[in-house]
Design a protein around this motif. Structure first.
Motif, mmCIF file in Angstrom:
data_model
loop_
_atom_site.group_PDB
_atom_site.id
_atom_site.type_symbol
_atom_site.label_atom_id
_atom_site.label_comp_id
_atom_site.label_asym_id
_atom_site.label_seq_id
_atom_site.Cartn_x
_atom_site.Cartn_y
_atom_site.Cartn_z
ATOM 1 N N VAL A 92 37.908 -9.726 69.520
ATOM 2 C CA VAL A 92 37.409 -10.225 68.245
ATOM 3 C C VAL A 92 36.606 -11.501 68.440
ATOM 4 O O VAL A 92 35.593 -11.731 67.765
ATOM 5 N N GLN A 93 37.032 -12.323 69.401
ATOM 6 C CA GLN A 93 36.414 -13.631 69.578
ATOM 7 C C GLN A 93 34.932 -13.533 69.915
ATOM 8 O O GLN A 93 34.133 -14.352 69.474
ATOM 9 N N ASP A 94 34.536 -12.526 70.689
ATOM 10 C CA ASP A 94 33.116 -12.375 71.029
ATOM 11 C C ASP A 94 32.278 -12.157 69.779
ATOM 12 O O ASP A 94 31.165 -12.683 69.659
ATOM 13 N N ASP A 95 32.792 -11.362 68.835
ATOM 14 C CA ASP A 95 32.045 -11.117 67.605
ATOM 15 C C ASP A 95 31.948 -12.377 66.748
ATOM 16 O O ASP A 95 30.957 -12.590 66.047
ATOM 17 N N VAL A 96 33.002 -13.211 66.800
ATOM 18 C CA VAL A 96 32.959 -14.474 66.066
ATOM 19 C C VAL A 96 31.926 -15.409 66.691
ATOM 20 O O VAL A 96 31.101 -16.008 65.993
ATOM 21 N N GLU A 97 31.948 -15.521 68.016
ATOM 22 C CA GLU A 97 31.035 -16.426 68.710
ATOM 23 C C GLU A 97 29.581 -15.975 68.578
ATOM 24 O O GLU A 97 28.682 -16.792 68.456
ATOM 25 N N GLU A 98 29.346 -14.660 68.643
ATOM 26 C CA GLU A 98 27.985 -14.142 68.594
ATOM 27 C C GLU A 98 27.514 -13.840 67.166
ATOM 28 O O GLU A 98 26.437 -13.273 66.978
ATOM 29 N N GLN A 99 28.350 -14.184 66.177
ATOM 30 C CA GLN A 99 27.998 -14.054 64.765
ATOM 31 C C GLN A 99 27.720 -12.601 64.368
ATOM 32 O O GLN A 99 26.878 -12.315 63.511
ATOM 33 N N LYS A 118 37.434 -0.940 68.105
ATOM 34 C CA LYS A 118 37.102 -1.938 69.121
ATOM 35 C C LYS A 118 38.105 -1.885 70.271
ATOM 36 O O LYS A 118 37.732 -2.008 71.442
ATOM 37 N N ALA A 119 39.384 -1.705 69.944
ATOM 38 C CA ALA A 119 40.410 -1.600 70.988
ATOM 39 C C ALA A 119 40.170 -0.364 71.848
ATOM 40 O O ALA A 119 40.277 -0.413 73.084
ATOM 41 N N LEU A 120 39.831 0.750 71.211
ATOM 42 C CA LEU A 120 39.566 1.976 71.958
ATOM 43 C C LEU A 120 38.326 1.818 72.835
ATOM 44 O O LEU A 120 38.269 2.366 73.952
ATOM 45 N N GLY A 121 37.333 1.091 72.365
ATOM 46 C CA GLY A 121 36.156 0.819 73.188
ATOM 47 C C GLY A 121 36.516 0.035 74.443
ATOM 48 O O GLY A 121 36.011 0.316 75.539
ATOM 49 N N ALA A 122 37.400 -0.951 74.289
ATOM 50 C CA ALA A 122 37.858 -1.720 75.449
ATOM 51 C C ALA A 122 38.645 -0.843 76.411
ATOM 52 O O ALA A 122 38.519 -0.964 77.633
ATOM 53 N N ILE A 174 48.860 -4.889 73.228
ATOM 54 C CA ILE A 174 49.705 -6.090 73.229
ATOM 55 C C ILE A 174 48.860 -7.355 73.220
ATOM 56 O O ILE A 174 49.068 -8.262 72.400
ATOM 57 N N PHE A 175 47.880 -7.427 74.120
ATOM 58 C CA PHE A 175 47.084 -8.645 74.240
ATOM 59 C C PHE A 175 46.121 -8.811 73.067
ATOM 60 O O PHE A 175 45.759 -9.935 72.709
ATOM 61 N N GLY A 176 45.681 -7.687 72.478
ATOM 62 C CA GLY A 176 44.848 -7.788 71.291
ATOM 63 C C GLY A 176 45.594 -8.444 70.148
ATOM 64 O O GLY A 176 45.042 -9.287 69.424
ATOM 65 N N LEU A 177 46.864 -8.080 69.979
ATOM 66 C CA LEU A 177 47.696 -8.724 68.951
ATOM 67 C C LEU A 177 47.909 -10.194 69.280
ATOM 68 O O LEU A 177 47.818 -11.058 68.392
ATOM 69 N N LEU A 178 48.169 -10.507 70.547
ATOM 70 C CA LEU A 178 48.339 -11.909 70.950
ATOM 71 C C LEU A 178 47.089 -12.726 70.627
ATOM 72 O O LEU A 178 47.184 -13.878 70.201
ATOM 73 N N GLY A 179 45.917 -12.109 70.836
ATOM 74 C CA GLY A 179 44.665 -12.811 70.560
ATOM 75 C C GLY A 179 44.475 -13.148 69.095
ATOM 76 O O GLY A 179 43.750 -14.091 68.766
ATOM 77 N N LEU A 180 45.110 -12.378 68.219
ATOM 78 C CA LEU A 180 45.038 -12.672 66.788
ATOM 79 C C LEU A 180 46.083 -13.690 66.360
ATOM 80 O O LEU A 180 45.966 -14.294 65.294
ATOM 81 N N LEU A 181 47.124 -13.864 67.189
ATOM 82 C CA LEU A 181 48.208 -14.776 66.843
ATOM 83 C C LEU A 181 48.015 -16.184 67.401
ATOM 84 O O LEU A 181 48.519 -17.149 66.833
ATOM 85 N N THR A 182 47.307 -16.304 68.521
ATOM 86 C CA THR A 182 47.152 -17.603 69.152
ATOM 87 C C THR A 182 45.803 -17.726 69.836
ATOM 88 O O THR A 182 45.248 -16.728 70.323
ATOM 89 N N LYS A 183 45.274 -18.933 69.849
ATOM 90 C CA LYS A 183 44.026 -19.188 70.560
ATOM 91 C C LYS A 183 44.265 -19.316 72.062
ATOM 92 O O LYS A 183 43.329 -19.251 72.850
ATOM 93 N N ARG A 184 45.512 -19.517 72.440
ATOM 94 C CA ARG A 184 45.866 -19.640 73.859
ATOM 95 C C ARG A 184 46.302 -18.282 74.408
ATOM 96 O O ARG A 184 47.304 -18.180 75.122
ATOM 97 N N VAL A 185 45.533 -17.250 74.090
ATOM 98 C CA VAL A 185 45.919 -15.902 74.481
ATOM 99 C C VAL A 185 45.925 -15.737 75.998
ATOM 100 O O VAL A 185 46.773 -15.030 76.552
#
Length: 276
Positions: A92-99, A118-122, A174-185
């Motif tokens: 998700v962060q890439d889409d936020v950074e790249e607008q 997006k998860a399936l693409g990864a 698992i890590f996708g959920l972590l990325g939504l819960l914390t910036k220190r993923v």
């Protein structure tokens, strides 16, 4: 009584396959471009390079030793989870950074479906890398030794690719959920990989049944007929392949669903060209 607007009806309905395919395609294209993909290529190519070096310079070459160290320890215990972590952390962060996140959110696609696509693409990207370099590593270790040829290569590489793909799906969920819960993923993810997948999965107690790596190894032992001794997996008492498959599937579905729900409920602050 007035009927709902077309856009409202579209958003409330299930997404069309074409819309999901477009999100998957954009996600894969983003993951494959830039310098980051070369880091993943180097990570996955390392076992192949090590296998070639060992085979060329070992005084007494034993293929099974190289297979255990590279195919059953280095790749599943380190390279697969760390690759999944790096891909999922930017989901998700890439889409936020790249607008570009706004582009997805204004489309007539449910937010949960955007996240799942997006998860399936990864998963597709990481699994393709795993399949390519898993095959090259098996070939570098075993090709031409003891009559090992194309049929044997297809079988062993196919099983290892399948277990890696199942692991990637679970880890990215698992890590996708972590990325939504914390910036220190990355910190949290590395801690998870070291403690759970590196330490707990190797302890011969019931708690390791909660790790992804344990069930991936059970599948490898079952499908390839390996001796599970190096990981304290006794085929007589270990879970059946169907049980490990179910555990990986349920884990992936649960964490993917939680991530999709959180992505749907969360508000994202999207950067603008003015920095707002």
């Amino acid at each position: 009584m007035t009927s709902p607007a077309p856009e409202a009806r579209a958003i409330s309905n299930l997404p069309s396959p074409g819309s999901l395919a477009a999100v998957v395609r954009i996600t894969v294209a983003r993951q494959l471009r830039g310098k980051r993909i070369w880091l993943f290529v180097l990570m996955f190519a390392m076992p192949t390079a090590l296998a070639i070096l060992v085979r060329r310079h070992a005084h007494l070459y034993v293929p099974d030793d190289s297979a255990t160290a590279l195919l059953h320890v280095l790749i599943p215990q380190a390279i697969v989870p760390l690759t999944a972590l790096l891909f999922a952390s930017s989901l998700v962060q890439d889409d936020v950074e790249e607008q570009t996140l706004t582009y997805f959110l204004i489309r007539p696609i449910p937010r949960w479906a955007i996240y799942v696509a997006k998860a399936l693409g990864a998963v597709l990207t990481t699994s393709a890398l795993a399949a390519l370099f898993m095959t090259s590593t098996v070939a570098a270790i075993r090709w031409g030794v003891g009559g090992f040829g194309a049929p044997e290569l297809a079988r062993e590489a196919g099983v290892l690719t399948a277990t890696s793909t199942l692991s990637m799906l679970a880890y990215i969920s698992i890590f996708g959920l972590l990325g939504l819960l914390t910036k220190r993923v990355l910190v949290a993810g590395v801690g998870y990989v070291i403690f759970f997948e590196g330490f707990v999965s190797n302890i011969p107690f019931l708690i390791r049944h909660a790790t992804v790596l344990f069930h991936a190894r059970v599948l490898t032992v079952r499908w390839l007929g390996l001796d599970g001794g190096p990981w304290s997996i006794d085929p007589e008492t270990a879970p059946a392949a169907s049980v490990s498959l179910a555990c990986l599937a349920v884990t992936s579905a649960l964490f993917l669903a939680l991530g999709a729900w959180l992505f749907s409920a969360r508000e994202f602050r999207v950067k603008t060209p003015e920095g707002g």
